[in-house]
Scaffold this active site. Sequence first.
Site, PDB file in Angstrom:
ATOM      1  N   ALA A  50       0.841  -1.199   0.000  1.00  0.00           N
ATOM      2  CA  ALA A  50       0.000   0.000   0.000  1.00  0.00           C
ATOM      3  C   ALA A  50       0.872   1.243   0.000  1.00  0.00           C
ATOM      4  O   ALA A  50       2.016   1.230   0.473  1.00  0.00           O
ATOM      5  CB  ALA A  50      -0.917   0.005   1.223  1.00  0.00           C
ATOM      6  N   ASP A  51       0.309   2.313  -0.511  1.00  0.00           N
ATOM      7  CA  ASP A  51       0.978   3.617  -0.449  1.00  0.00           C
ATOM      8  C   ASP A  51      -0.081   4.696  -0.297  1.00  0.00           C
ATOM      9  O   ASP A  51      -1.165   4.596  -0.894  1.00  0.00           O
ATOM     10  CB  ASP A  51       1.817   3.875  -1.702  1.00  0.00           C
ATOM     11  CG  ASP A  51       2.674   5.129  -1.550  1.00  0.00           C
ATOM     12  OD1 ASP A  51       3.588   5.113  -0.694  1.00  0.00           O
ATOM     13  OD2 ASP A  51       2.429   6.126  -2.258  1.00  0.00           O
ATOM     14  N   THR A  52       0.223   5.704   0.501  1.00  0.00           N
ATOM     15  CA  THR A  52      -0.741   6.757   0.810  1.00  0.00           C
ATOM     16  C   THR A  52      -0.127   8.131   0.593  1.00  0.00           C
ATOM     17  O   THR A  52       1.042   8.362   0.910  1.00  0.00           O
ATOM     18  CB  THR A  52      -1.197   6.645   2.282  1.00  0.00           C
ATOM     19  OG1 THR A  52      -1.791   5.360   2.499  1.00  0.00           O
ATOM     20  CG2 THR A  52      -2.212   7.732   2.638  1.00  0.00           C
ATOM     21  N   GLY A  64      -3.327   3.676  -2.459  1.00  0.00           N
ATOM     22  CA  GLY A  64      -3.323   2.652  -3.487  1.00  0.00           C
ATOM     23  C   GLY A  64      -2.929   1.307  -2.898  1.00  0.00           C
ATOM     24  O   GLY A  64      -2.078   1.235  -2.009  1.00  0.00           O
TER      25      GLY A  64
END
Length: 220
Positions: free
Chosen positions: A69-71, A106
Site C-alpha cells: 500500500a501507499d498513501t 493505493g
Amino acid sequence: MPDLILASASPRRHALIQLLRRRVTVRPTAVDEESVTHPDPVVNVVRTARLKAEAAAAGADRDGIIIAADTTVVLDGEMLNKPAGAAEARAMLRRLRGRTHYVHTGLVLLDAGRGCAASALSTTAVTMRDYDDAEIDAYVATGDPLDKAGSYAIQHSGFRPVARLDGCYTGVVGFPLCRLAGALQELGVSVDLAVATESADYRDCATCLQLLDGLLPAEG
C-alpha cells in the site's frame, strides 16, 4: 489457501490486516519511493504500491499473496508526503488546518504463484479542525507526524486533527479494508467479512462497516 504477505512495516497496517483472520507474514521493503514521479497522485500511489509489492515478490521464498500500500495527502493539487523533519511537519499542519484535502491510498496485490495481480484505490475527502499553533507544536513534539503522509494520523488520540471525512476511515489510516476485501476476492481469496464489528476503526467508516458486514457487494 494462500498466506498473506504484507509488504509494510506499518504497525497500523499490520493490526488492520489481522482482522481478516488469515496467516500474515510481514515483509517490509526498502524501495526508492521518490523514483515514482507521476504528477497524478492517484497514479502515483498505485505505482508506488506496485514498486513495493514487486520488491517483496523478489524476496519471496514461498507462495502467498503479497499486499502493498501507499498513501499520499493532496492539498490544492500538491502531494504532501512524509515530512523531512519537524519544521516541515509544522508547515504542513498549518496549511491543512481548517481546510479540506484528499487522501489517496493505493493497494497492489501480487499472487506470484499463479501469475495474477489486482489493484485498488481509496480516495477520501478529509476536513481538518481549526487547531492552534500550540496544539501543532505539542503534536510534533511527540514525533508521530514524522512518518505520516501529510504529517498526521487521523487516529491519534491526543491530537485528533480531523473534523469530518467523506469516504473511508481506514483508507485515511493507510489501509482501506473495504478495497482490500474486494481485491482479495478478485484473486479468489475468501474474506471473513464478519470481523467488522471487532474494530473501533470501522465504526468511523460506513463503507468498510457495511461491506464487511455483507451489506455491500465485494467491490465496494
